[in-house]
Design an enzyme around this catalytic site. Structure first.
Site, PDB file in Angstrom:
ATOM      1  N   GLU A 174      -3.993  21.427  16.649  1.00 26.01           N
ATOM      2  CA  GLU A 174      -2.660  20.958  17.060  1.00 26.01           C
ATOM      3  C   GLU A 174      -2.317  21.256  18.515  1.00 26.01           C
ATOM      4  O   GLU A 174      -1.267  21.815  18.801  1.00 26.01           O
ATOM      5  CB  GLU A 174      -1.608  21.547  16.117  1.00 26.01           C
ATOM      6  N   ASN A 214      -8.667  19.560  15.309  1.00 29.53           N
ATOM      7  CA  ASN A 214      -7.860  19.177  14.149  1.00 29.53           C
ATOM      8  C   ASN A 214      -6.411  18.950  14.563  1.00 29.53           C
ATOM      9  O   ASN A 214      -5.836  19.758  15.300  1.00 29.53           O
ATOM     10  CB  ASN A 214      -7.938  20.340  13.128  1.00 29.53           C
ATOM     11  N   HIS A 251      -1.063  14.008   6.976  1.00 26.86           N
ATOM     12  CA  HIS A 251       0.150  14.338   6.219  1.00 26.86           C
ATOM     13  C   HIS A 251       1.043  13.098   6.230  1.00 26.86           C
ATOM     14  O   HIS A 251       1.819  12.884   7.166  1.00 26.86           O
ATOM     15  CB  HIS A 251       0.895  15.506   6.874  1.00 26.86           C
ATOM     16  N   GLU A 280      -6.089  17.540   5.658  1.00 27.16           N
ATOM     17  CA  GLU A 280      -4.935  18.203   5.031  1.00 27.16           C
ATOM     18  C   GLU A 280      -4.077  17.182   4.290  1.00 27.16           C
ATOM     19  O   GLU A 280      -2.846  17.210   4.350  1.00 27.16           O
ATOM     20  CB  GLU A 280      -4.084  18.923   6.091  1.00 27.16           C
ATOM     21  N   ASP A 282      -1.685  14.944   2.237  1.00 28.12           N
ATOM     22  CA  ASP A 282      -0.622  14.909   1.234  1.00 28.12           C
ATOM     23  C   ASP A 282       0.241  13.697   1.547  1.00 28.12           C
ATOM     24  O   ASP A 282       0.367  13.289   2.700  1.00 28.12           O
ATOM     25  CB  ASP A 282       0.197  16.206   1.133  1.00 28.12           C
TER      26      ASP A 282
HETATM   27  O1  9MR Z   1       0.338  25.530   4.379  1.00 24.79           O
HETATM   28  C1  9MR Z   1       0.490  26.461   5.415  1.00 24.79           C
HETATM   29  C2  9MR Z   1       1.757  27.269   5.148  1.00 24.79           C
HETATM   30  O2  9MR Z   1       1.573  28.100   4.023  1.00 24.79           O
HETATM   31  C3  9MR Z   1       2.096  28.118   6.351  1.00 24.79           C
HETATM   32  O3  9MR Z   1       3.365  28.713   6.148  1.00 24.79           O
HETATM   33  C4  9MR Z   1       2.140  27.254   7.579  1.00 24.79           C
HETATM   34  C5  9MR Z   1       2.453  28.113   8.773  1.00 24.79           C
HETATM   35  O4  9MR Z   1       2.235  27.487   9.993  1.00 24.79           O
HETATM   36  O5  9MR Z   1       0.894  26.593   7.772  1.00 24.79           O
HETATM   37  C6  9MR Z   1       0.637  25.710   6.717  1.00 24.79           C
HETATM   38  O6  9MR Z   1      -0.556  24.989   6.960  1.00 24.79           O
HETATM   39  C7  9MR Z   1      -0.505  24.114   8.085  1.00 24.79           C
HETATM   40  C8  9MR Z   1      -1.913  24.044   8.669  1.00 24.79           C
HETATM   41  O7  9MR Z   1      -2.394  25.351   8.966  1.00 24.79           O
HETATM   42  C9  9MR Z   1      -1.941  23.180   9.932  1.00 24.79           C
HETATM   43  N1  9MR Z   1      -1.364  21.867   9.688  1.00 24.79           N
HETATM   44  C10 9MR Z   1      -0.090  21.850   9.021  1.00 24.79           C
HETATM   45  C11 9MR Z   1      -0.135  22.675   7.725  1.00 24.79           C
HETATM   46  C12 9MR Z   1       1.148  22.543   6.966  1.00 24.79           C
HETATM   47  O8  9MR Z   1       2.194  23.092   7.687  1.00 24.79           O
END
Ligand code: 9MR
Length: 472
Positions: A174, A214, A251, A280, A282
């Site tokens: 990101e 990613n 997403h 990822e 959804d």
């Molecule tokens: O699913 C993850 C969540 O439990 C955490 O609180 C969050 C914190 O930044 O990160 C989420 O996972 C993220 C992933 O690492 C990167 N892309 C977005 C995902 C969803 O927020």
């Protein structure tokens, strides 16, 4: 995380290695990591009745993300074990989790997920090494070269622990803003070259793992952020910065949906010479048509190697109130599950390198008729799809002394163009091209062999001809 508002606001948018005797063994090992980690493709087999079986038919994987707490959740574990062959840790391999204090690494939570998955034959994607979020607290008091050094130290520490064990790493996560410029962050403030510095360190730390960039909102080819990431990868490839894959988080939630050009986005990334993966996934209310569409797009792009959903059941999702996953809270597969399963089973392309060798094998004549048996080169097709193919050339030393360097020449058919070469360096990409050894595979002991691979666009009906090998 500030990505939630950004996402919901927008419209529907979207390997230096070693010395003489060890060289051949090492190169072979590196090449086989990339190849062997994906399933053997067999499109003629019966349809798969689980997500992983259906994906494996075409040499792909089907993954899920799991948090450490799910290791005590039998409902989750039953489905995960049955349906998935790739796992990503939701939070447990992130920088704050793996290096809570400077120089103090903690791999317990990450290893617990790694061990559970690999003991069941699954592979693991590492997520993630360098990100603006979930950083070790001590990074917050660093900047400039000190922070850059801390990032490299982190990459070395974590990748050293998992060296040779993972399928891929999301090296950088990101790093782009919605308009395609770099996202401002403390890491970006260390200099625009922070991403390539991370990838170079990553390649040196674990030469056998796939290195991915990613991001989210890079599913629509014409969107600014997608363009930004595309141009970075193109630039990395042109300058030899190591990068193997791009992860599209996918997403489709919070107001976004599947763009009509998703498959083109995937194939345009792949044409740069990287694998693509949906990392990822959804989808709001688990729209069957969107799940079907995103899966089919991946199946239509040979270098789309696999799909991962961010959780298994709606109750596992970071956006559980949108019910975006393939299984409901009672562990029942939803309609979208069937759409995905059918789309996986309908795949007509296989991942390059995962098919039973097809196409002609045409051994070359020894290059120097005056000297018996010096080097020979043998071509085989490692896979093809509409409009392109992957070739593999084995270079063998048939002599009794070590060869120091080799060059293979071959002639491509009209319209064929090489777009990427690995384990070798090419001069020319059409007509008669030459490929010389890379820095790490030029020394070939007596009776030893090595190989290089390439991807080409164009007709798949004629194999490259006139293959010869010379050695100084
Ligand atoms: O699913 C993850 C969540 O439990 C955490 O609180 C969050 C914190 O930044 O990160 C989420 O996972 C993220 C992933 O690492 C990167 N892309 C977005 C995902 C969803 O927020």
């Amino acid at each position: 995380m500030n990505e939630v508002p950004a996402r919901s606001k927008r419209r529907t948018v979207g390997r230096a290695r070693l010395l003489a005797g060890g060289v051949v063994a090492l190169v072979t090992a590196v090449a086989s990591v990339a190849m062997a980690t994906l399933a053997h493709a067999d499109l003629s087999g019966p349809p798969g009745t689980t997500l992983k079986a259906a994906a494996e038919r075409s040499g792909r994987y089907f993954g899920a993300a799991m948090g450490g707490d799910r290791l005590n959740d039998s409902g989750f574990l039953t489905i995960a074990n049955r349906e998935f062959d790739m796992m990503t840790a939701v939070n447990e391999m992130k920088p704050d989790a793996t290096q809570p204090n400077r120089g103090q690494f903690d791999f317990r939570a990450g290893d617990a997920i790694y061990n559970w998955a690999t003991q069941r034959g699954m592979k693991v994607r590492g997520h993630t090494l360098a990100w603006h979020a979930q950083q070790p607290r001590f990074w917050g008091s660093l900047n400039g070269s000190a922070l850059r050094t801390a990032m490299i130290d982190h990459i070395n520490g974590v990748m050293g622990h998992y060296r040779g064990k993972l399928y891929a790493w999301d090296v950088v996560n990101e790093a782009f803003a919605e308009n395609g410029s770099r996202r401002s962050s403390n890491l970006q403030s260390t200099g625009n070259d922070w991403i390539e510095a991370a990838f170079r360190a990553a390649r040196a730390a674990d030469p056998g793992v796939q290195l991915c960039y990613n991001d989210y909102n890079i599913e629509n080819r014409t969107y600014g952020k997608t363009q930004g990431v595309y141009h970075m990868i193109k630039d990395f490839k042109a300058r030899g910065v190591p990068i193997d894959c791009v992860g599209l988080q996918t997403h489709f939630t919070g107001g976004s949906s599947l763009p009509g050009n998703f498959q083109q986005t995937l194939s345009s990334f792949a044409a740069l010479g990287v694998d693509v993966a949906l990392t990822e996934v959804d989808v709001t209310n688990a729209s069957s048509s969107q799940y079907q569409g995103l899966t089919q797009a991946c199946m239509n792009v040979p270098r789309c190697v696999g799909i991962t959903t961010w959780g298994v059941r709606d109750s596992d999702s970071w956006r559980g109130n949108e019910n975006p996953l393939l299984f409901d809270r009672n562990s029942n597969p939803k309609a979208a599950y069937t759409s995905v399963l059918n789309a996986l089973n309908a795949a007509s392309t296989t991942v390059p390198g995962t098919s039973t060798p097809s196409g002609s094998t045409s051994p070359s004549t020894p290059n120097d008729p005056g000297q018996p048996g010096v080097c020979t080169a043998t071509y085989r097709s490692a896979g093809s799809w509409g409009g392109g193919f992957q070739g593999e050339v084995t270079v063998s030393n048939n002599g009794s002394t070590t060869l120091n360097g080799w060059t293979v020449r071959m002639t491509l058919a009209g319209g064929q163009t090489i777009v990427n070469v690995w384990n070798g360096a090419n001069t020319g990409s059409t007509g008669t091209v030459s490929v010389r050894n890379a820095a790490y595979n030029g020394s070939l002991g007596a009776n030893a062999s090595t190989s290089f691979g390439f991807l080409a666009n164009g007709s798949t009906s004629t194999a490259p001809g006139d293959i010869s090998c010379t050695s100084p």
